[in-house]
Design an enzyme around this catalytic site. Structure first.
Site, short mmCIF file in Angstrom:
data_model
loop_
_atom_site.label_atom_id
_atom_site.label_comp_id
_atom_site.label_asym_id
_atom_site.label_seq_id
_atom_site.Cartn_x
_atom_site.Cartn_y
_atom_site.Cartn_z
N LYS A 1 0.81 -1.20 0.00
CA LYS A 1 0.00 0.00 0.00
C LYS A 1 0.86 1.27 0.00
O LYS A 1 0.67 2.16 -0.84
CB LYS A 1 -0.90 -0.03 1.23
N THR A 2 1.77 1.33 0.94
CA THR A 2 2.58 2.54 1.05
C THR A 2 3.43 2.73 -0.19
O THR A 2 3.64 3.85 -0.66
CB THR A 2 3.48 2.45 2.29
N ASP B 1 -4.38 8.29 2.77
CA ASP B 1 -3.94 6.99 3.27
C ASP B 1 -4.95 6.49 4.31
O ASP B 1 -5.61 7.30 4.96
CB ASP B 1 -2.56 7.19 3.93
N GLU B 2 -5.08 5.20 4.46
CA GLU B 2 -5.95 4.61 5.49
C GLU B 2 -7.36 5.20 5.43
O GLU B 2 -7.92 5.62 6.44
CB GLU B 2 -5.37 4.85 6.89
N GLN C 1 -9.60 -3.66 7.55
CA GLN C 1 -8.73 -3.23 8.64
C GLN C 1 -9.27 -2.00 9.36
O GLN C 1 -8.52 -1.26 10.00
CB GLN C 1 -7.32 -2.96 8.13
N ARG D 1 -0.48 -9.62 10.73
CA ARG D 1 0.80 -9.01 11.09
C ARG D 1 1.93 -10.02 10.94
O ARG D 1 3.10 -9.65 10.91
CB ARG D 1 0.82 -8.50 12.55
#
Length: 876
Positions: free
Chosen positions: A131-132, A319-320, A350, A696
């Site tokens: 994503k980043t 973002d997010e 998420q 994670r």
DNA sequence: GTTCGCTCACTTTTT
DNA sequence: GTGAGCGAAC
């Protein structure tokens, strides 16, 4: 459910926004006469698309301390990339592949997300799908192709950490365009920036202060008292929660739906809200919520200002996105009216901050908000093994409200997710501790091990256990540095010195350390200040000239005022760090902690020193204070190789080779209150939390549940979480409990009546008698795995001499602990009689040294055996 | 004005 | 089991 109400409010507010004449002339039309908002520092933003030299081409020098090889995702060497991007910046319109090396190595979906620059784009980026990387590469692409100046790109994140990371990564892709990206930051920091420019339009001065939650609460209390309400019946905390909730939804006092006014203090809620806002204005202050809300108000009431920003931002990135609340959503929508090029990145699976106002609906609804939206799914996972993804995907599939994504990997299946039952929380900590220790001996880096808990009280068992076995750990997301009492006090002193009009900070320290200025005196000052409409500091100055205060209080107050005046006169004449030390000493604040004999006092003094050290990074006191409220997330103390312990919430965005997920019990996870308060949607959010937890893990995920747990001092039996049952069988391995000693096991089989949600296939596990112990298939597999691991890991020689399996079979963990300690380090440098400081137990004296293990007589009276890495020499 | 002791609660908390 | 917050007593 509250949900529908929220929607309604949301939609209403949006419609309100639509009524305003926000539609812009077509792109490129000249802004007539609209004064550009005070931005001397930036290039004009109404230029044709391709800037000729957006910035001076950088020399081919990697950033100091950062070698090209560290820039993990970018192929090729840094120098080449830099020169290419410099060329690109000079105006090539449509770059060919070889001119955009940063695109190399992206998978097709990622690449599409990067290159699809026109029109709204929603990138549904599953956990670990890059994503980043997409976000940063997209920005780099926009800049490198000359589509926009850096100052024309708005990129928002939630955390400072994320913003920093993005800056760094873009910098390494494009070659130092970072300073040129003034609008990359958190919602709040960008909100502040805009607000300071136009503060007077919303009734503030541009020097307004930002209230931290502490100040907020103090003010809230005053407002409640001023309204003559019973502060016991209507706690300030609750009011703060209600008001924050409204602010999250973009509701100013006049917009709060009538029905909700009764949420607090029998209909007084809105009144109090209005009064609170009024007080904020008088104090020239904002709380966190206001930073966005006042932006909204600014934009709504001053369309010309909004239009300027709409023209400015040609590309918007978020973002997010699943974490945005309504206020943030409205803010974004207003700004996005000027350009269709909105790119939101997020993962509905998420979304775990609903309880704080985040609206999953924002992401679920994206294509309706932004017609013609292009949706791209990133489902190729680069983080976890097949079994981990399988388990996580199977679990999240039980959620109904989701857009739907299925993660996959080309990598190996790896190990199945391990599920084990333990007797109680203590055993859970013990067995996980042993497990980590075993892996550690096989060369496992502790930095790659994390324990993710649902609630922070679970951490204690692990801390206690790790301390006694000498396993280094760090707690992430505990009270942050700037949230500590001593830090806030110190900052209050500095703030009042620099800015005597900050009443809340003045109040905070007026009687810290105690100098005989109690409630009555403070109230007098307060009343005078309110009556005259002046800051308390000024009122205090006046009051000491009168007979109003008693002699003692009067002298104390006048001394304090004189001290502040003195400190202020030194401002700018001596170094700000020296001034800080001076203030802390002369105010008696340092002395207060030196005189304090509680175990934490020493740590607090250390923290104060750390604060001054941190101040060195700023040029001036004002510069330091400006940043402090918004962005004081110092690096977590305690580097080195350590196990991380944190909440599931704190773990979002992180990854570890090995992840332990303890406490999967009904009532704890999913948490009972989530179920009680928000029902089905609460359950789904809990499930997403579980999903976040599992994803994670890169290689191993180990879930456990205790059959008994100590909560509120009571020992209570517990049922395995329904989430355990929801895990798909194919990806899960049941690990038999492996503790031969501890006779308590004999009788727990019968305690597992299951009532709340039917039979569990784990019932069998629990009811089996513990026989065979280390001979069970599960244990042997674990052993086999251990051997595989150790032969696979290449480095770290000394630790591998120790052969775990044989020893373990014969001896209990206590002996093994002894082995660990003997093998992991040489003898301690501490000597008997030395004074040491332990982060948890405080000060103590070493009474015995055995290898690297110290016996310490703590000042609290406790006597403990502790590994020396857990203590520092006491200073002073 | 300060201190002691009682009571209460106890999920998560990017800014 | 523990810490914070508040009221009553010093």
């Amino acid at each position: 459910m509250a949900h529908t109400g929220k929607h309604f409010a949301n939609a209403a507010a949006v419609d309100g926004a639509d009524e305003l004449p926000f539609d812009l002339p077509p792109r490129g039309a000249t802004a007539t006469g609209a004064a550009s908002p005070a931005d001397d520092d930036e290039p004009p933003f109404d230029l044709p698309a391709a800037p000729r030299s957006a910035q001076p081409p950088r020399q081919q020098q990697p950033e100091p301390g950062r070698t090209p090889s560290q820039q993990a995702n970018a192929p090729g060497d840094g120098g080449k990339r830099l020169s290419l991007s410099a060329r690109a910046l000079q105006g090539s319109a449509s770059p060919r592949a070889e001119q955009t090396p940063y695109l190399q190595g992206l998978n097709p979906e990622q690449r599409e997300a990067v290159e699809h620059l026109d029109g709204p784009v929603l990138v549904l980026a599953g956990a670990g799908t890059g994503k980043t990387r997409v976000l940063t590469t997209r920005i780099a692409h926009i800049l490198a192709t000359g589509r926009a100046y850096p100052s024309q790109v708005l990129a928002v994140t939630f955390t400072n950490k994320a913003a920093r990371e993005m800056k760094e990564r873009i910098g390494s892709l494009v070659g130092g365009a970072v300073e040129g990206m003034p609008w990359l930051g958190t919602f709040h920091s960008i909100g502040v920036k805009i607000l300071r420019r136009h503060a007077e339009l919303v009734g503030l001065k541009s020097s307004f202060t930002i209230l931290d939650p502490d100040d907020q609460l103090r003010l809230m209390k005053q407002v409640i008292e001023a309204a003559r309400l019973d502060k016991d019946r209507w706690p300030a905390r609750q009011l703060a929660g209600v008001i924050d909730g409204w602010k999250n939804r973009g509701l100013t006092p006049d917009k709060v739906p009538a029905g909700e006014a009764y949420n607090f203090a029998a209909g007084k809620g809105v009144e109090l809200y209005a009064a609170y806002q009024q007080r904020l204005k008088e104090l020239n202050a904002c709380d966190f919520g206001d930073l966005l809300l006042e932006n909204l108000r600014l934009f709504m009431e001053h369309p010309d200002v909004l239009a300027d920003y709409q023209r400015r931002f040609r590309y918007l990135l978020v973002d997010e996105y699943q974490d945005t609340n309504v206020a943030q959503y409205l803010w974004l929508r207003l700004l996005a009216k000027g350009s269709p090029n909105v790119c939101c990145v997020g993962d509905d699976d998420q979304s775990i901050y609903g309880w704080r106002g985040a609206e999953v609906d924002n992401i679920l609804r994206f294509d309706k908000d932004f017609p013609g939206a292009h949706v791209i799914r990133l489902e190729r996972n680069y983080r976890s093994t097949g079994h981990i993804l399988g388990a996580a995907s199977g679990l999240i599939a039980s959620n109904r409200d989701r857009l739907g994504k299925t993660l996959f990997t080309d990598g190996e299946d790896g190990n199945k997710v391990a599920v084990s039952a333990v007797w109680d929380d203590e055993e859970e900590a013990r067995s996980i501790g042993d497990d980590i220790e075993r892996m550690h001996k096989n060369g496992q880096k502790l930095n790659e091990v994390a324990i993710l808990v649902r609630a922070s009280f679970q951490m204690r068992a692990f801390e206690d256990r790790f301390i006694s076995m000498g396993l280094p750990y760090r707690v992430i997301g505990g009270p942050r540095f700037y949230e500590r009492q001593e830090i806030k006090d110190a900052i209050a002193y500095l703030e009042v010195t620099a800015n005597p009009t900050n009443d809340l900070k003045f109040e905070r320290i007026v009687n810290v350390p105690k100098r005989g200025l109690g409630d009555t005196s403070v109230k007098r000052v307060h009343e005078l200040a309110r009556a005259r409409g002046i800051p308390m500091y000024q009122a205090a100055k006046m009051i000491v000239e009168t007979e109003e205060l008693g002699g003692k209080a009067r002298k104390a107050l006048s001394d304090l005022i004189r001290s502040f005046d003195r400190w202020r006169s030194r401002l700018g004449h001596i170094k700000h760090t020296e001034l800080a030390e001076l203030i802390l000493d002369e105010s008696g604040y340092t002395a207060m902690w030196q005189a304090d004999k509680s175990p934490q006092a020493q740590t607090r003094l250390e923290n104060l020193k750390e604060l001054v050290r941190f101040m060195h990074e700023f040029e001036t006191l004002e510069g330091f204070l400006e940043h402090i409220t918004l962005v004081m997330d110092t690096e977590q103390a305690g580097d080195g190789d350590r196990v991380s312990v944190m909440t599931l919430h704190a773990a979002k965005g992180l990854e570890f080779d090995n992840v332990y997920l303890p406490g999967w019990e009904e009532g704890l996870f999913p948490h009972q209150r989530a179920l009680d308060e928000t029902g089905q949607s609460g359950l789904e959010e809990e499930r997403r939390l579980a999903y976040v937890g599992i994803t994670r893990a890169k290689r191993l995920a180990k879930i456990s549940f205790a059959q008994n747990r100590r909560t509120r001092g009571l020992y209570q039996s517990a049922l395995p979480s329904r989430f355990v049952d929801e895990l798909p069988e194919d990806h899960v391995e049941i690990i038999e409990t492996k503790k031969p000693f501890s006779g308590a096991y004999q009788n727990f089989g019968g305690t597992f009546g299951r009532s709340s949600y039917g039979q569990s296939r784990f019932d069998d596990v629990q009811t089996q008698p513990f026989e065979g112990h280390y001979g069970t298939p599960g244990w042997q597999r674990a052993q086999q795995h251990t051997r595989d691991q150790s032969s696979a890991s290449s480095s770290s020689s000394a630790k591998r001499k120790w052969s775990p399996s044989d020893q373990r079979r014969k001896r209990g963990p206590l002996m093994i602990e002894g082995e660990l300690i003997a093998s992991s380090s040489d003898s301690s440098s501490y000597r008997r009689g030395e004074r040491v400081l332990h982060q948890k137990f405080g000060l103590g004296t070493v009474t015995d040294v055995d290898g690297n293990k110290l016996t310490i007589e703590f000042d609290s009276g406790e006597r403990k055996r502790v590994v020396d890495t857990f203590v520092d020499r006491a200073s002073g």
